[in-house]
Write a protein that holds these residues in place. Structure first.
Motif, PDB file in Angstrom:
ATOM      1  N   PHE A  83       0.829  -1.214   0.000  1.00 56.85           N
ATOM      2  CA  PHE A  83       0.000   0.000   0.000  1.00 56.85           C
ATOM      3  C   PHE A  83       0.856   1.252   0.000  1.00 56.85           C
ATOM      4  CE2 PHE A  83      -1.479   3.421   2.799  1.00 56.85           C
ATOM      5  CZ  PHE A  83      -2.350   4.019   1.903  1.00 56.85           C
ATOM      6  N   TYR A  84       1.806   1.328   0.923  1.00 57.22           N
ATOM      7  CA  TYR A  84       2.577   2.559   1.025  1.00 57.22           C
ATOM      8  C   TYR A  84       3.504   2.765  -0.165  1.00 57.22           C
ATOM      9  CZ  TYR A  84       0.839   4.336   5.399  1.00 57.22           C
ATOM     10  OH  TYR A  84       0.024   4.891   6.362  1.00 57.22           O
ATOM     11  N   THR A  85       3.934   1.698  -0.793  1.00 52.03           N
ATOM     12  CA  THR A  85       4.723   1.851  -2.017  1.00 52.03           C
ATOM     13  C   THR A  85       3.857   2.455  -3.123  1.00 52.03           C
ATOM     14  OG1 THR A  85       6.152  -0.023  -1.440  1.00 52.03           O
ATOM     15  CG2 THR A  85       6.093   0.639  -3.756  1.00 52.03           C
ATOM     16  N   GLU A  86       2.634   1.953  -3.266  1.00 50.12           N
ATOM     17  CA  GLU A  86       1.722   2.496  -4.270  1.00 50.12           C
ATOM     18  C   GLU A  86       1.288   3.924  -3.914  1.00 50.12           C
ATOM     19  OE1 GLU A  86      -1.548  -0.161  -4.848  1.00 50.12           O
ATOM     20  OE2 GLU A  86      -0.272  -1.848  -5.468  1.00 50.12           O
ATOM     21  N   TYR A  87       1.048   4.162  -2.638  1.00 54.13           N
ATOM     22  CA  TYR A  87       0.646   5.499  -2.194  1.00 54.13           C
ATOM     23  C   TYR A  87       1.756   6.510  -2.481  1.00 54.13           C
ATOM     24  CZ  TYR A  87      -1.170   9.136   0.939  1.00 54.13           C
ATOM     25  OH  TYR A  87      -1.654  10.320   1.464  1.00 54.13           O
ATOM     26  N   ALA A  88       2.986   6.109  -2.201  1.00 53.07           N
ATOM     27  CA  ALA A  88       4.115   6.998  -2.482  1.00 53.07           C
ATOM     28  C   ALA A  88       4.220   7.303  -3.971  1.00 53.07           C
ATOM     29  CB  ALA A  88       5.412   6.380  -1.976  1.00 53.07           C
ATOM     30  N   GLY A 115      -8.063   4.236   9.224  1.00 52.79           N
ATOM     31  CA  GLY A 115      -8.933   3.475  10.128  1.00 52.79           C
ATOM     32  C   GLY A 115      -8.803   1.977   9.909  1.00 52.79           C
ATOM     33  N   PRO A 116      -8.919   1.515   8.659  1.00 53.73           N
ATOM     34  CA  PRO A 116      -8.708   0.088   8.392  1.00 53.73           C
ATOM     35  C   PRO A 116      -7.306  -0.394   8.769  1.00 53.73           C
ATOM     36  CG  PRO A 116      -9.919   1.077   6.588  1.00 53.73           C
ATOM     37  CD  PRO A 116      -9.506   2.207   7.498  1.00 53.73           C
ATOM     38  N   ILE A 117      -6.273   0.424   8.567  1.00 54.39           N
ATOM     39  CA  ILE A 117      -4.927   0.026   8.972  1.00 54.39           C
ATOM     40  C   ILE A 117      -4.879  -0.189  10.481  1.00 54.39           C
ATOM     41  CG2 ILE A 117      -2.539   0.837   9.261  1.00 54.39           C
ATOM     42  CD1 ILE A 117      -2.703   2.091   6.515  1.00 54.39           C
ATOM     43  N   LEU A 118      -5.453   0.730  11.232  1.00 56.04           N
ATOM     44  CA  LEU A 118      -5.457   0.601  12.688  1.00 56.04           C
ATOM     45  C   LEU A 118      -6.189  -0.662  13.122  1.00 56.04           C
ATOM     46  CD1 LEU A 118      -4.904   1.620  15.524  1.00 56.04           C
ATOM     47  CD2 LEU A 118      -6.973   3.041  15.347  1.00 56.04           C
ATOM     48  N   ALA A 119      -7.309  -0.968  12.487  1.00 52.50           N
ATOM     49  CA  ALA A 119      -8.063  -2.173  12.847  1.00 52.50           C
ATOM     50  C   ALA A 119      -7.240  -3.433  12.612  1.00 52.50           C
ATOM     51  CB  ALA A 119      -9.361  -2.231  12.045  1.00 52.50           C
ATOM     52  N   VAL A 133      -0.711   5.239  14.144  1.00 49.18           N
ATOM     53  CA  VAL A 133      -0.866   5.105  12.691  1.00 49.18           C
ATOM     54  C   VAL A 133      -0.498   6.416  11.991  1.00 49.18           C
ATOM     55  CG1 VAL A 133      -2.468   4.592  10.815  1.00 49.18           C
ATOM     56  CG2 VAL A 133      -2.619   3.331  12.959  1.00 49.18           C
ATOM     57  N   TRP A 134      -0.890   7.539  12.585  1.00 49.03           N
ATOM     58  CA  TRP A 134      -0.526   8.830  11.993  1.00 49.03           C
ATOM     59  C   TRP A 134       0.986   9.015  11.982  1.00 49.03           C
ATOM     60  CZ3 TRP A 134      -3.052  11.535   8.769  1.00 49.03           C
ATOM     61  CH2 TRP A 134      -4.441  11.641   8.816  1.00 49.03           C
ATOM     62  N   ASN A 135       1.654   8.533  13.013  1.00 39.30           N
ATOM     63  CA  ASN A 135       3.115   8.639  13.050  1.00 39.30           C
ATOM     64  C   ASN A 135       3.753   7.834  11.921  1.00 39.30           C
ATOM     65  OD1 ASN A 135       3.184  10.343  15.251  1.00 39.30           O
ATOM     66  ND2 ASN A 135       3.378   8.687  16.752  1.00 39.30           N
ATOM     67  N   LEU A 136       3.253   6.628  11.685  1.00 41.99           N
ATOM     68  CA  LEU A 136       3.748   5.828  10.566  1.00 41.99           C
ATOM     69  C   LEU A 136       3.494   6.543   9.252  1.00 41.99           C
ATOM     70  CD1 LEU A 136       4.757   3.210   9.160  1.00 41.99           C
ATOM     71  CD2 LEU A 136       2.383   2.380   9.289  1.00 41.99           C
ATOM     72  N   HIS A 137       2.257   6.989   9.068  1.00 39.00           N
ATOM     73  CA  HIS A 137       1.871   7.637   7.817  1.00 39.00           C
ATOM     74  C   HIS A 137       2.693   8.909   7.593  1.00 39.00           C
ATOM     75  CE1 HIS A 137      -0.911   8.452   4.513  1.00 39.00           C
ATOM     76  NE2 HIS A 137      -0.833   9.719   4.876  1.00 39.00           N
TER      77      HIS A 137
END
Length: 205
Positions: free
Chosen positions: A96-101, A137-141, A158-162
């Motif tokens: 996800f984060y690779t695609e998001y980046a 939210g889904p990531i946190l769950a 999660v915000w810190n990771l993001h």
């Protein structure tokens, strides 16, 4: 982009709309959202009235920029990717984060996001609220479901990771400081550090 020349080509309304929006994205990325449509029209080589023929107000133009730069880059498959429990959580987050980046690590996205935040614009708040509901939210769950640490993960985690991952792009496109490693490697390390804090498996499968 030479809009003055393209005007002589009698572009269709759809093409003209897109051309104005493309130029507005580039203009606001360079000058901030408080840039005015008069200067935008001069840079484009057209009259203000042409801009207002397609966007009734500057607010309407900013709204279109918001949709183009922010919402249109959120891929519809990301929520399903994040919640696909048949795959290791580490793999899902790295993908996800690779695609998001790849979607947001652009000059336009980073500059408009920073300019908008500095002036307290509603655009950032709306985007982050949407991102929180659809993605974070889904990531946190998922993290809560797999965490094995005594501390319960929360939204701040999660915000810190993001935020740490987004900062990779800020370094490149706002501070003009290239990173030593490829984005994908930096993202994988950030995800691994985060998951380890909660006792979640990080060995690549």
């Amino acid at each position: 982009m030479d809009i003055a020349s393209s005007r002589r080509q009698r572009l269709s309304p759809e093409e003209r709309h897109k051309q104005i929006l493309d130029s507005a994205v580039a203009y606001f990325a360079e000058h901030g959202l408080d840039g005015n449509t008069r200067d935008l029209s001069k840079q484009m080589g057209v009259t203000q009235s042409l801009i207002f023929k397609y966007f009734a107000t500057k607010a309407d133009l900013i709204e279109a920029v918001y949709n183009r730069v922010y919402l249109d880059r959120i891929a519809p498959h990301w929520p399903e990717l994040i919640t696909d429990s048949t795959r290791p959580l580490r793999d899902r987050l790295v993908q996800f984060y690779t695609e998001y980046a790849q979607a947001i690590f652009t000059y336009e996205w980073m500059r408009i996001f920073m300019f908008s935040g500095l002036v307290g614009a509603e655009l950032n708040r709306r985007y982050l609220d949407h991102l929180s509901a659809v993605i974070l939210g889904p990531i946190l769950a998922q993290i809560k479901a797999e965490a094995k640490s005594q501390r319960i993960p929360d939204f701040e985690d999660v915000w810190n990771l993001h935020g740490g991952i987004v900062y990779i792009g800020i370094r490149k496109y706002v501070y003009q400081m290239p990173t030593a490693d490829p984005d994908a490697a930096l993202i994988a390390r950030a995800v691994d550090r985060f998951l380890k804090d909660f006792g979640i498996q990080v060995d690549p499968q």
